[in-house]
Design a protein around this motif. Structure first.
Motif, short mmCIF file in Angstrom:
data_model
loop_
_atom_site.label_atom_id
_atom_site.label_comp_id
_atom_site.label_asym_id
_atom_site.label_seq_id
_atom_site.Cartn_x
_atom_site.Cartn_y
_atom_site.Cartn_z
N VAL A 41 42.99 49.18 55.73
CA VAL A 41 43.15 50.10 54.61
C VAL A 41 42.01 49.90 53.61
O VAL A 41 41.41 50.86 53.11
CB VAL A 41 44.52 49.90 53.92
CG1 VAL A 41 44.60 50.67 52.60
CG2 VAL A 41 45.66 50.34 54.86
N ASN A 42 41.66 48.64 53.37
CA ASN A 42 40.55 48.33 52.46
C ASN A 42 39.24 48.92 52.98
O ASN A 42 38.49 49.54 52.21
CB ASN A 42 40.44 46.81 52.33
CG ASN A 42 39.41 46.36 51.33
OD1 ASN A 42 39.35 46.86 50.21
ND2 ASN A 42 38.57 45.41 51.72
N GLN A 43 38.97 48.78 54.27
CA GLN A 43 37.75 49.35 54.86
C GLN A 43 37.75 50.86 54.72
O GLN A 43 36.72 51.47 54.44
CB GLN A 43 37.64 48.98 56.35
CG GLN A 43 37.36 47.53 56.64
CD GLN A 43 36.14 47.00 55.95
OE1 GLN A 43 36.25 46.38 54.89
NE2 GLN A 43 34.99 47.25 56.49
N GLN B 34 43.10 49.58 39.48
CA GLN B 34 41.98 48.73 39.87
C GLN B 34 42.47 47.55 40.69
O GLN B 34 43.50 46.95 40.37
CB GLN B 34 41.27 48.25 38.60
CG GLN B 34 39.92 47.61 38.83
CD GLN B 34 39.20 47.41 37.51
OE1 GLN B 34 38.78 48.38 36.87
NE2 GLN B 34 39.08 46.18 37.08
N ALA B 35 41.73 47.21 41.77
CA ALA B 35 42.14 46.13 42.64
C ALA B 35 40.93 45.38 43.17
O ALA B 35 39.88 45.96 43.41
CB ALA B 35 42.94 46.70 43.82
N VAL B 36 41.09 44.07 43.33
CA VAL B 36 40.02 43.23 43.89
C VAL B 36 40.54 42.59 45.17
O VAL B 36 41.56 41.90 45.15
CB VAL B 36 39.59 42.14 42.89
CG1 VAL B 36 38.56 41.20 43.53
CG2 VAL B 36 39.03 42.75 41.61
N GLY B 37 39.86 42.82 46.27
CA GLY B 37 40.26 42.20 47.55
C GLY B 37 41.13 43.12 48.39
O GLY B 37 41.82 44.00 47.88
N ALA B 38 41.08 42.88 49.71
CA ALA B 38 41.75 43.77 50.66
C ALA B 38 43.26 43.89 50.42
O ALA B 38 43.81 44.99 50.45
CB ALA B 38 41.48 43.31 52.09
N SER B 39 43.92 42.77 50.17
CA SER B 39 45.38 42.82 50.00
C SER B 39 45.75 43.62 48.76
O SER B 39 46.72 44.41 48.78
CB SER B 39 45.95 41.41 49.87
OG SER B 39 45.71 40.68 51.03
N ALA B 40 44.99 43.43 47.68
CA ALA B 40 45.27 44.15 46.44
C ALA B 40 44.99 45.64 46.60
O ALA B 40 45.76 46.48 46.12
CB ALA B 40 44.44 43.56 45.29
N VAL B 41 43.90 45.98 47.29
CA VAL B 41 43.57 47.39 47.52
C VAL B 41 44.69 48.05 48.35
O VAL B 41 45.14 49.15 48.05
CB VAL B 41 42.20 47.54 48.23
CG1 VAL B 41 41.97 48.98 48.70
CG2 VAL B 41 41.07 47.11 47.29
N ASN B 42 45.16 47.33 49.35
CA ASN B 42 46.26 47.83 50.19
C ASN B 42 47.52 48.07 49.35
O ASN B 42 48.17 49.12 49.47
CB ASN B 42 46.54 46.82 51.30
CG ASN B 42 47.58 47.29 52.30
OD1 ASN B 42 47.52 48.41 52.80
ND2 ASN B 42 48.53 46.42 52.60
N GLN B 43 47.85 47.12 48.48
CA GLN B 43 49.03 47.29 47.61
C GLN B 43 48.85 48.50 46.70
O GLN B 43 49.80 49.25 46.46
CB GLN B 43 49.25 46.04 46.74
CG GLN B 43 49.70 44.80 47.49
CD GLN B 43 50.95 45.04 48.31
OE1 GLN B 43 50.88 45.29 49.50
NE2 GLN B 43 52.09 44.99 47.68
N ALA B 44 47.63 48.67 46.20
CA ALA B 44 47.35 49.79 45.28
C ALA B 44 47.52 51.14 45.99
O ALA B 44 48.13 52.06 45.45
CB ALA B 44 45.93 49.66 44.72
#
Lengths: 89, 89
Positions: A41-43, B34-44
């Motif tokens: 998802v991040n990618q 705003q999110a930093v890192g893959a896990s946070a981006v996924n949660q967002a």
């Protein structure tokens, strides 16, 4: 609707996915990007941010709308994130 | 523009973040996540998908536009993903 699904994995290169997204947007006007798992998802999100930059030169701005979809992966039912990408406006 | 920034971490609960996003969209019409890192981006991203469901009842549909921003976290320069959320159309 024949919108192509661009599948993104954790090992996908964001810039390559971005190129694919920009190409589909230019020809179809919309694209579907699908990812399973946080890294993928991040990618996918990074790829859409990069694609937005590519498309600026064409005077296009894109937005995305996320939703959950159930997909079958090797016989297992998993939840994917589907990002519907469209030209703004 | 006084759009509030909703910061999401890897440990954020998607449903709680979704409630915050829906609240800001209802009052302001737009929100910055705003999110930093893959896990946070996924949660967002998951939170925005859930928020879209919450807002359907208000007749609202949201879209997001991702971009990269440099932020300072405890003296370190890191790249965050910023998701500008707005009402479609």
């Amino acid at each position: 609707m024949s919108t192509e699904i661009i599948k993104v994995s954790a090992s996908s290169r964001s810039a390559a996915v971005a190129g694919a997204i920009a190409g589909v947007i230019r020809t179809e006007g919309s694209a579907i990007v699908q990812a399973v798992g946080a890294s993928a998802v991040n990618q996918a999100v990074k790829a859409i941010a990069i694609a937005n930059g590519y498309l600026e030169g064409d005077g296009l701005s894109i937005v995305m709308s996320p939703s959950f979809v159930d997909v079958d992966i090797e016989g297992k039912d998993v939840t994917a994130i589907r990002l519907s990408v469209e030209v703004r406006g």
